[in-house]
Structure formats: structure tokens, C-alpha cells
Motif scaffolding. Structure first.
Motif, PDB file in Angstrom:
ATOM      1  N   SER A 159      -9.024 -10.480 -17.662  1.00  0.00           N
ATOM      2  CA  SER A 159      -9.195 -10.736 -19.734  1.00  0.00           C
ATOM      3  C   SER A 159     -10.137  -9.734 -19.548  1.00  0.00           C
ATOM      4  CB  SER A 159     -10.473 -12.295 -19.299  1.00  0.00           C
ATOM      5  OG  SER A 159     -11.421 -11.735 -18.234  1.00  0.00           O
ATOM      6  N   LEU A 160     -10.557  -8.392 -19.156  1.00  0.00           N
ATOM      7  CA  LEU A 160     -11.529  -7.759 -19.381  1.00  0.00           C
ATOM      8  C   LEU A 160     -10.951  -5.916 -19.517  1.00  0.00           C
ATOM      9  CD1 LEU A 160     -14.782  -8.674 -18.827  1.00  0.00           C
ATOM     10  CD2 LEU A 160     -14.020  -8.854 -20.833  1.00  0.00           C
ATOM     11  N   GLY A 161      -9.664  -6.103 -18.804  1.00  0.00           N
ATOM     12  CA  GLY A 161      -9.540  -5.025 -17.866  1.00  0.00           C
ATOM     13  C   GLY A 161      -8.546  -4.638 -19.073  1.00  0.00           C
ATOM     14  N   LYS A 162      -8.832  -3.024 -18.809  1.00  0.00           N
ATOM     15  CA  LYS A 162      -8.586  -1.776 -19.973  1.00  0.00           C
ATOM     16  C   LYS A 162      -8.126  -1.153 -19.090  1.00  0.00           C
ATOM     17  CE  LYS A 162     -10.619  -4.035 -24.073  1.00  0.00           C
ATOM     18  NZ  LYS A 162     -11.410  -2.910 -25.756  1.00  0.00           N
ATOM     19  N   ARG A 163      -9.132  -0.074 -18.543  1.00  0.00           N
ATOM     20  CA  ARG A 163      -8.734   0.441 -17.435  1.00  0.00           C
ATOM     21  C   ARG A 163      -8.077   0.835 -15.990  1.00  0.00           C
ATOM     22  NH1 ARG A 163     -14.360   2.833 -18.113  1.00  0.00           N
ATOM     23  NH2 ARG A 163     -14.899   0.598 -17.960  1.00  0.00           N
ATOM     24  N   LYS A 164      -7.160   1.306 -16.058  1.00  0.00           N
ATOM     25  CA  LYS A 164      -6.379   1.131 -15.103  1.00  0.00           C
ATOM     26  C   LYS A 164      -6.671   1.460 -13.631  1.00  0.00           C
ATOM     27  CE  LYS A 164      -2.972  -0.711 -16.255  1.00  0.00           C
ATOM     28  NZ  LYS A 164      -2.125  -2.485 -16.087  1.00  0.00           N
ATOM     29  N   LEU A 165      -7.049   1.176 -12.900  1.00  0.00           N
ATOM     30  CA  LEU A 165      -7.923   1.656 -11.196  1.00  0.00           C
ATOM     31  C   LEU A 165      -6.846   2.541 -10.600  1.00  0.00           C
ATOM     32  CD1 LEU A 165     -10.023   1.563  -9.803  1.00  0.00           C
ATOM     33  CD2 LEU A 165      -8.610  -0.846  -7.859  1.00  0.00           C
ATOM     34  N   TRP A 166      -5.628   2.603 -10.063  1.00  0.00           N
ATOM     35  CA  TRP A 166      -4.998   3.296  -9.366  1.00  0.00           C
ATOM     36  C   TRP A 166      -3.591   2.743  -9.226  1.00  0.00           C
ATOM     37  CZ3 TRP A 166      -8.034   5.176  -4.834  1.00  0.00           C
ATOM     38  CH2 TRP A 166      -7.904   6.094  -4.677  1.00  0.00           C
ATOM     39  N   PRO A 167      -3.209   3.162 -11.058  1.00  0.00           N
ATOM     40  CA  PRO A 167      -1.338   2.790 -11.082  1.00  0.00           C
ATOM     41  C   PRO A 167      -0.595   3.294  -9.897  1.00  0.00           C
ATOM     42  CG  PRO A 167      -2.537   4.420 -12.497  1.00  0.00           C
ATOM     43  CD  PRO A 167      -3.946   4.083 -11.828  1.00  0.00           C
ATOM     44  N   GLU A 168      -0.938   4.322  -9.539  1.00  0.00           N
ATOM     45  CA  GLU A 168       0.730   5.539  -8.268  1.00  0.00           C
ATOM     46  C   GLU A 168       1.214   4.076  -7.906  1.00  0.00           C
ATOM     47  OE1 GLU A 168      -1.125   8.134 -10.926  1.00  0.00           O
ATOM     48  OE2 GLU A 168      -2.196   6.490  -9.192  1.00  0.00           O
ATOM     49  N   SER A 170      -1.453   0.202  -7.498  1.00  0.00           N
ATOM     50  CA  SER A 170      -1.255  -0.884  -7.764  1.00  0.00           C
ATOM     51  C   SER A 170      -1.195  -0.887  -9.148  1.00  0.00           C
ATOM     52  CB  SER A 170      -2.050  -1.625  -6.881  1.00  0.00           C
ATOM     53  OG  SER A 170      -2.460  -3.437  -7.024  1.00  0.00           O
ATOM     54  N   PRO A 171      -0.239  -1.017 -10.043  1.00  0.00           N
ATOM     55  CA  PRO A 171      -0.073  -1.049 -11.786  1.00  0.00           C
ATOM     56  C   PRO A 171      -0.678  -1.645 -11.776  1.00  0.00           C
ATOM     57  CG  PRO A 171       2.135  -0.432 -10.672  1.00  0.00           C
ATOM     58  CD  PRO A 171       1.543  -1.343  -9.550  1.00  0.00           C
ATOM     59  N   GLN A 217     -11.425  -4.269  -1.032  1.00  0.00           N
ATOM     60  CA  GLN A 217     -10.577  -4.203  -2.534  1.00  0.00           C
ATOM     61  C   GLN A 217      -9.495  -2.773  -1.912  1.00  0.00           C
ATOM     62  OE1 GLN A 217     -11.754  -5.065  -6.658  1.00  0.00           O
ATOM     63  NE2 GLN A 217     -13.168  -4.990  -5.697  1.00  0.00           N
ATOM     64  N   LEU A 218     -10.107  -1.804  -1.131  1.00  0.00           N
ATOM     65  CA  LEU A 218      -9.833  -1.094  -0.539  1.00  0.00           C
ATOM     66  C   LEU A 218      -8.427  -0.747   0.612  1.00  0.00           C
ATOM     67  CD1 LEU A 218     -12.640   1.807  -0.093  1.00  0.00           C
ATOM     68  CD2 LEU A 218     -10.888   2.175  -1.661  1.00  0.00           C
ATOM     69  N   SER A 224      -1.404  -2.405  -0.735  1.00  0.00           N
ATOM     70  CA  SER A 224      -0.466  -2.058  -1.198  1.00  0.00           C
ATOM     71  C   SER A 224       0.623  -1.044  -1.641  1.00  0.00           C
ATOM     72  CB  SER A 224      -0.515  -1.857  -2.971  1.00  0.00           C
ATOM     73  OG  SER A 224      -1.548  -3.312  -3.184  1.00  0.00           O
ATOM     74  N   ALA A 225       0.073   0.274  -1.320  1.00  0.00           N
ATOM     75  CA  ALA A 225       0.309   1.662  -0.478  1.00  0.00           C
ATOM     76  C   ALA A 225       1.727   1.560   0.086  1.00  0.00           C
ATOM     77  CB  ALA A 225      -0.431   2.476  -0.051  1.00  0.00           C
ATOM     78  N   TYR A 226       1.240   0.900   1.149  1.00  0.00           N
ATOM     79  CA  TYR A 226       2.555   0.921   1.821  1.00  0.00           C
ATOM     80  C   TYR A 226       4.169   0.042   1.472  1.00  0.00           C
ATOM     81  CZ  TYR A 226       0.351  -2.898   5.201  1.00  0.00           C
ATOM     82  OH  TYR A 226      -0.045  -4.127   5.548  1.00  0.00           O
ATOM     83  N   LYS A 227       3.572  -1.190   0.852  1.00  0.00           N
ATOM     84  CA  LYS A 227       4.396  -1.913  -0.026  1.00  0.00           C
ATOM     85  C   LYS A 227       4.988  -0.795  -1.262  1.00  0.00           C
ATOM     86  CE  LYS A 227       1.823  -5.686  -0.858  1.00  0.00           C
ATOM     87  NZ  LYS A 227       1.491  -6.944  -1.705  1.00  0.00           N
ATOM     88  N   ARG A 228       4.524   0.078  -1.657  1.00  0.00           N
ATOM     89  CA  ARG A 228       4.690   0.350  -2.382  1.00  0.00           C
ATOM     90  C   ARG A 228       6.195   1.379  -1.953  1.00  0.00           C
ATOM     91  NH1 ARG A 228       5.024   1.354  -8.036  1.00  0.00           N
ATOM     92  NH2 ARG A 228       3.654  -0.477  -8.012  1.00  0.00           N
ATOM     93  N   HIS A 229       5.298   2.251  -0.800  1.00  0.00           N
ATOM     94  CA  HIS A 229       6.491   3.022   0.010  1.00  0.00           C
ATOM     95  C   HIS A 229       7.840   2.262   0.423  1.00  0.00           C
ATOM     96  CE1 HIS A 229       7.061   6.871   2.375  1.00  0.00           C
ATOM     97  NE2 HIS A 229       7.476   5.899   3.369  1.00  0.00           N
ATOM     98  N   TYR A 230       7.710   1.561   1.410  1.00  0.00           N
ATOM     99  CA  TYR A 230       8.879   0.832   1.566  1.00  0.00           C
ATOM    100  C   TYR A 230       9.713  -0.160   0.182  1.00  0.00           C
ATOM    101  CZ  TYR A 230       7.281   2.053   6.317  1.00  0.00           C
ATOM    102  OH  TYR A 230       6.992   3.259   6.605  1.00  0.00           O
ATOM    103  N   GLY A 231       9.238  -0.521  -0.908  1.00  0.00           N
ATOM    104  CA  GLY A 231      10.090  -1.110  -2.148  1.00  0.00           C
ATOM    105  C   GLY A 231       9.864  -2.614  -1.888  1.00  0.00           C
ATOM    106  N   VAL A 232       8.942  -2.741  -1.540  1.00  0.00           N
ATOM    107  CA  VAL A 232       8.432  -4.310  -1.363  1.00  0.00           C
ATOM    108  C   VAL A 232       7.495  -5.226  -2.025  1.00  0.00           C
ATOM    109  CG1 VAL A 232       9.518  -4.608   1.118  1.00  0.00           C
ATOM    110  CG2 VAL A 232       7.383  -4.866   0.941  1.00  0.00           C
ATOM    111  N   LYS A 233       8.059  -6.156  -2.509  1.00  0.00           N
ATOM    112  CA  LYS A 233       6.901  -6.786  -3.719  1.00  0.00           C
ATOM    113  C   LYS A 233       5.649  -7.046  -2.682  1.00  0.00           C
ATOM    114  CE  LYS A 233       5.869  -9.966  -7.723  1.00  0.00           C
ATOM    115  NZ  LYS A 233       5.155 -10.850  -6.615  1.00  0.00           N
TER     116      LYS A 233
END
Length: 265
Positions: A159-168, A170-171, A217-218, A224-233
Motif C-alpha cells: 500500500s505504501l511502498g515506493k523505495r526499493k529495499l534491495w532490488p538486485e 528481491s525486486p 527479514q534478512l 531470495s539471494a540464492y533463489k535468484r542465483h539458481y534462477g528459481v521463484k
């Protein structure tokens, strides 16, 4: 969202009674969850789930998950859990030779980290519940705080999110969502101060809730980092609308060792 809510309610209805029951039923649940988590990681890395390395990795995970009071048989043969784990690491390295590099050094390193990640996290999940006098309340505080953090981060971020936390990594995560999650976590701290038997001041419980909110959250970002590395959702598809076991328990198994290392629990 409807599917996510239905799945969450069903899972909570099964998991919470097992947490309350504790003992052997909860220990078996922890073993099952840890084994599924290792299976999900191996699938993510495209490692064979029916193989020597898979069997050895699960055995090493099960050894690390052993509660201290169940390690007497290891002492009888003059070994402890760390020594068994080191033997397993050496066997994994030797297998890179035997397999003629079908199973590589990178694969061995991945499994060693995976076993430690899951073994330490799920070990403390059981130990927190069954080895502390107020273990049940500690576990419920951790679970409810993480769930509140996730919900607060999701809805406030939406509802309020505008600034990306860590787009590389978790977008979809935003700074506003991260802060909303922390606020929601501290609300749980206030509720436990008012209604639980924990011998903490309000300030202490707020600080504990804040630690859980931040590192929870970390822990989610680590996944999220290792899922992105291995290309899975998602880590898996066992839980409709949520993904796999690690998608739901990533924060829990990340934060519990930290709470113990900080001597919060």
C-alpha cells in the motif's frame, strides 16, 4: 491471496499443535522439515536426489539435528557430532574423485553449506522448544513475531511502498515494507509483555521483537539471494500459494541461532 490464506491456516492448524505438544512428535516434525528443506536445496542445484551424495548429506543432517540427550551412542564409539560431520565432508570430497568429477567440488561445497544452514537452524528450533523452561513461549514469540513481520511488510509494502529495499536480490521488497514489518513485530512484543509469563521488561521485549524483525527479514533475503542465483521463484511447491518449506521457514531457521548466539534466549 485467498490460496495463501487457506494454506497458512491449514499449516498453522497442523504445526502449532505439534509445537505445543513438543517432545518426540515435534522432534520427528523437525527431522521431516529439515529433510524436505535439503531436498528442496538439492533440486534447486539440480543435484540427484537419489544418489550417494544425497544419502550421505541426509545422514549428516540427521546427525546435526540430534538433541544433546540423544547423542550417547556417538559417545560410546568416541565420536561427537562435529567429528562425524567432518568425516562426512571428507567423504564428499573423496566422492568427487570416485565420480570422476560428475559430482564436483562446487557440489560438495554447496551440500556442506546446505547441511550446516539447515542443521543449525532446525537444531535450534527443537532445542528452543524442549531445552528451555519457557521453550514453548519462546517459540511462539518467535513464530508470531515473524508472521507479524511478514504480514506487516507485505501489506504496508503493497500500500505504501515506493523505495526499493534491495532490488538486485528481491525486486518487490521496499523500505516502507521493511519498516512496516518492524512495527508489526514490536506490536507482538507489546502483546507478549501484556499477556505472557516471560520475565522481561517491555523495553527488553521490544528489543527482542526488533531483533527478530530485522534478522527475520534478512533471513528471507538470504533465501531470495540464492533463489535468484539458481534462477528459481520458489524453493518448492509443497505449500500452494507459498512455495516450499524453506519459503515459509527461512526466517525461523535464520533467527533462532542468532537469538541463542546473542544470549537472548
Amino acid at each position: 491471496m485467498k490460496q495463501r490464506i487457506i494454506t497458512a491456516v491449514v499449516v498453522a492448524a497442523i504445526f502449532i499443535p505439534l509445537v505445543i505438544l513438543g517432545g518426540t512428535p515435534f522432534l520427528l516434525t523437525v527431522y521431516l522439515l529439515g529433510s524436505i528443506g535439503l531436498y528442496e536445496l538439492m533440486k534447486m542445484k539440480k543435484l540427484r536426489v537419489l544418489s550417494f551424495e544425497a544419502i550421505l548429506s541426509h545422514i549428516l543432517l540427521w546427525v546435526l539435528l540430534l538433541p544433546n540427550e540423544h547423542t550417547a551412542f556417538l559417545a560410546e564409539i568416541n565420536y561427537d557430532k562435529v567429528q562425524v560431520f567432518l568425516i562426512g565432508v571428507l567423504l564428499l570430497l573423496l566422492y568427487t574423485v570416485v565420480s570422476k568429477n560428475r559430482f564436483t567440488f562446487d557440489d560438495a561445497g554447496f551440500l556442506v553449506i546446505s547441511i550446516l544452514y539447515l542443521g543449525i537452524g532446525f537444531y535450534f528450533l527443537f532445542e528452543t522448544r524442549d531445552s528451555l523452561g519457557l521453550g514453548l513461549i519462546y517459540i511462539l514469540l518467535t513464530l508470531f513475531t515473524i508472521w507479524a513481520t511478514d504480514s506487516g511488510a507485505y501489506f504496508i509494502g503493497k500500500s505504501l511502498g515506493k523505495r526499493k529495499l534491495w532490488p538486485e536480490i528481491s525486486p518487490n521488497k521496499t523500505v516502507e515494507g521493511f519498516i512496516g514489518g518492524l512495527i508489526s513485530a514490536m506490536v507482538v512484543g507489546v502483546l507478549f509483555y501484556a499477556f505472557s509469563s516471560l520475565d522481561y521488561t517491555l523495553l527488553q521485549l521490544l528489543l527482542i521483537s526488533l531483533i527478530i524483525g530485522v534478522f527475520g527479514q534478512l533471513g528471507d533475503l538470504v533465501q531470495s539471494a540464492y533463489k535468484r542465483h539458481y534462477g528459481v521463484k520458489d524453493s518448492g511447491n509443497l505449500l500452494p500459494g507459498h512455495g516450499g518449506i524453506l519459503d515459509r521457514l527461512d526466517s525461523v531457521i535464520f533467527i533462532l541461532p542468532i537469538l541463542h548466539l546473542l544470549h537472548v534466549l
